[in-house]
Design an enzyme around this catalytic site. Structure first.
Site, PDB file in Angstrom:
ATOM      1  CB  CYS A  59      -0.975  -0.065   1.256  1.00  0.00           C
ATOM      2  SG  CYS A  59      -1.568  -1.584   1.694  1.00  0.00           S
ATOM      3  CG  ASP A  91      -6.552  -1.822   8.252  1.00  0.00           C
ATOM      4  OD1 ASP A  91      -5.629  -1.420   9.149  1.00  0.00           O
ATOM      5  OD2 ASP A  91      -7.519  -1.343   8.038  1.00  0.00           O
ATOM      6  CB  CYS A 132      -2.634   1.433   4.363  1.00  0.00           C
ATOM      7  SG  CYS A 132      -3.529  -0.087   4.844  1.00  0.00           S
ATOM      8  CB  SER A 480     -12.098  -5.440   6.091  1.00  0.00           C
ATOM      9  OG  SER A 480     -11.777  -5.101   4.864  1.00  0.00           O
TER      10      SER A 480
END
Length: 577
Positions: A59, A91, A132, A480
């Site tokens: 990311c 994550d 991210c 998520s």
């Protein structure tokens, strides 16, 4: 000899005058000379170029390259760029264990660290580049808190992986773990998939939190139109970065600031784009937090109201078929926004970092009719947004569910209660649950976790076991952006403060009606009051350090899980020092 004052930029109204102008600032200037800066550079505006570059995950790995390009743009427009970095917690790696407690906390650390760097060195403007999930809202929150001229840029999405002739993302891998535990995915298949799912730099490729907040950056007016689209490896990202550097210098000249751009109407535009794209439920946490920094009220209920009235028109993963690269190839976020503007769902008169309005930015955008990734609002996937709010006696402060891709919008089942994600995941791995259960994961809220973890490991395992449409899951934690299935998060008040979710017992009947926006438990007010009398608060395992400190200050998810009084309480603004 000091530079001829006639050649100096007028810094009389800029923060950097405190560290670069006048005889008393000679010690500070000596530090700039030590870094190779010329007199001319010292007397130009100072622009902080902040990134979340690190080697934790794909990311963020390309952000340093893009920062260099942004610095070139600043220099071309006669500014002096000063690069610095802040943290991220990624994550995809933090998911499914105690490391995930650090994720939402990192948003606040990002904001605080950018603020302190800007304040400490008196930078005049900010270009923020993020990858991210939490780094995107964190960087935009910093811009709103500081209120110096600012441009945000997303670092770009990852390219899709290919497995057995189809595009895949990390979501497929999380779900394959569930299939593996159920015996439907072999060791060899799991290994093959993990080797191809993430083939490049960039953030997760579906309409998960990173791409959702990247869309927000354009919709809310803090990013150059089109800048959210190109995947991270593409060299066109460098061109957008250079343009962002030039643009921030123009904003200094115009004195156009983030709080001039992020108005109530701009926040409504952002929520509209989230709903239309079937975006992440986390936007219902981040938009209120961004509003809070600007001194505006915009809570989860106001976000949910916009979600409900917005048509869902983008066929993007996890609820749909396509990934961010596909959206980019038909014109990117401007195409999505054009469809919404033409349908009457956006405030076209909102100003943006270009100095033009949303409508002016989109004037020359043509909606492509030879594609099925984005639909016109007259022919939506559904007439209401891909994310909706719920409220009831189980969630007086509200809750959020992503309905994009769901076939059924109502579910009634019996509670199966777990007091941590680990307990729930272990039960799911053992397949120790049954059709009709409502899996309850509590004491995972902002205070109780602490840190309000995402539950992708658990939800993906359920889906991978083929039970995604046979059970529901509710939590005072988060989900998520890659989560799919009947999963309700942000339930408030959280269990740690005695919210109703903490009073549930195994076997209680829970009624979820996403169409009506209801989340209830079939218990009387008297029974809930009786249970509350016997409820006792729990002590979490983090009694020192950053997570302890976060738990002392964080507020409710309803208001964005913020940790300070916000812009409305200011007695002065950094930009005006």
């Amino acid at each position: 000899m000091p530079l001829d004052e006639k050649k100096m930029f007028d810094k009389s109204g800029l923060p950097s005058r405190h560290v670069s102008v006048g005889p008393s600032k000679a010690p500070a200037r000596s530090y700039y000379y030590a870094m190779g800066m010329s007199e001319e550079e010292i007397y130009r505006p100072f622009v902080g170029v902040a990134t979340c570059w690190n080697e934790a995950a794909p990311c963020n790995i390309s952000l340093s390259r893009q920062a260099k390009a942004a610095k070139t743009g600043v220099a071309e427009a006669h500014g002096t760029a000063r690069e610095f970095t802040t943290i991220t917690v990624t994550d995809g790696i933090a998911m499914g264990h105690a490391g995930m407690k650090s994720s939402l906390v990192s948003r606040e650390v990002i904001v605080d660290s950018v603020e302190l760097t800007m304040r400490g060195h008196c930078y005049d403007a900010l270009v923020g580049i993020a990858g991210c999930d939490k780094s995107l809202p964190g960087m935009m929150m910093a811009m709103l808190r500081l209120n110096v001229p600012s441009v945000f840029m997303y670092g770009g999405s990852i390219l899709p992986g290919r497995y057995k002739g189809r595009d895949v993302t990390v979501q497929d891998l999380f779900e394959a773990v569930g299939g593996h535990s159920a015996g439907t995915v072999s060791d060899e298949e799991l290994h093959e998939l993990e080797c191809v799912a993430c083939p490049s730099a960039g953030s997760c490729g579906g309409q998960f939190t990173a791409n959702t907040m990247a869309c927000v950056s354009e919709a809310i007016g803090l990013a150059i139109p089109g800048s959210a689209g190109a995947p991270a490896p593409y060299e066109s990202r460098d061109q957008y970065a250079e343009a962002s550097g030039r643009t921030v210098m123009e904003l200094i000249h115009r004195n156009l600031r983030p709080r001039d751009i992020v108005t109530r109407e701009a926040l409504e535009n952002a929520a509209t784009v989230v709903a239309a794209s079937g975006g992440s439920t986390n936007a219902a946490l981040h938009l209120p937090a961004m509003a809070h920094e600007a001194g505006l009220e915009f809570d989860i209920h106001e976000v949910a109201e916009i979600f409900r009235r917005t048509p869902y028109i983008a066929d993007l993963k996890p609820g749909g078929r396509y990934v961010a690269k596909d959206l980019f190839e038909i014109g990117g976020v401007p195409v999505l926004m054009k469809a919404l503007l033409d349908g009457g769902f956006l405030h076209g008169d909102c100003i943006t970092v270009t100095g033009k309005t949303i409508a002016e930015n989109l004037a020359d955008v043509k909606f492509p009719t030879d594609q099925d990734i984005i639909r016109p609002t007259s022919d939506p996937l559904s007439t209401w947004g891909g994310v909706v709010g719920l409220r009831g006696n189980l969630s007086p402060q509200g809750a959020i569910v992503k309905v994009a891709g769901l076939k059924e919008l109502r579910f009634t089942g019996t509670a199966r209660c777990f007091d941590s994600e680990e307990e729930a995941f272990e039960a799911v791995e053992r397949e120790d649950y049954k059709e009709g259960d409502v899996i309850v994961i509590r004491y995972e809220g902002p205070r109780g976790g602490p840190g309000m973890r995402e539950m992708l490991a658990t939800t993906a395992a359920i889906y991978g076991q083929g039970m995604g449409d046979k059970v529901a899951l509710i939590t005072d934690g988060r989900f998520s952006g890659a989560t799919r299935g009947f999963c309700i998060g942000h339930v408030g008040p959280e269990a740690a403060v005695g919210g109703p979710i903490g009073l549930l017992r195994d076997g209680d009947r829970i009624v979820i009606d996403a169409h009506a926006g209801k989340l209830d438990v079939e218990l009387s007010g008297e029974e809930l009051a009786k249970r509350r009398e016997s409820w006792k608060p729990r002590q979490h395992d983090y009694q020192s350090g950053t997570l302890w400190k976060y738990a002392q200050t964080v507020g409710d998810a309803e208001k964005g899980a913020v940790t300070h009084p916000g812009g409305a309480a200011e007695t002065h603004c950094y930009a005006d020092i």
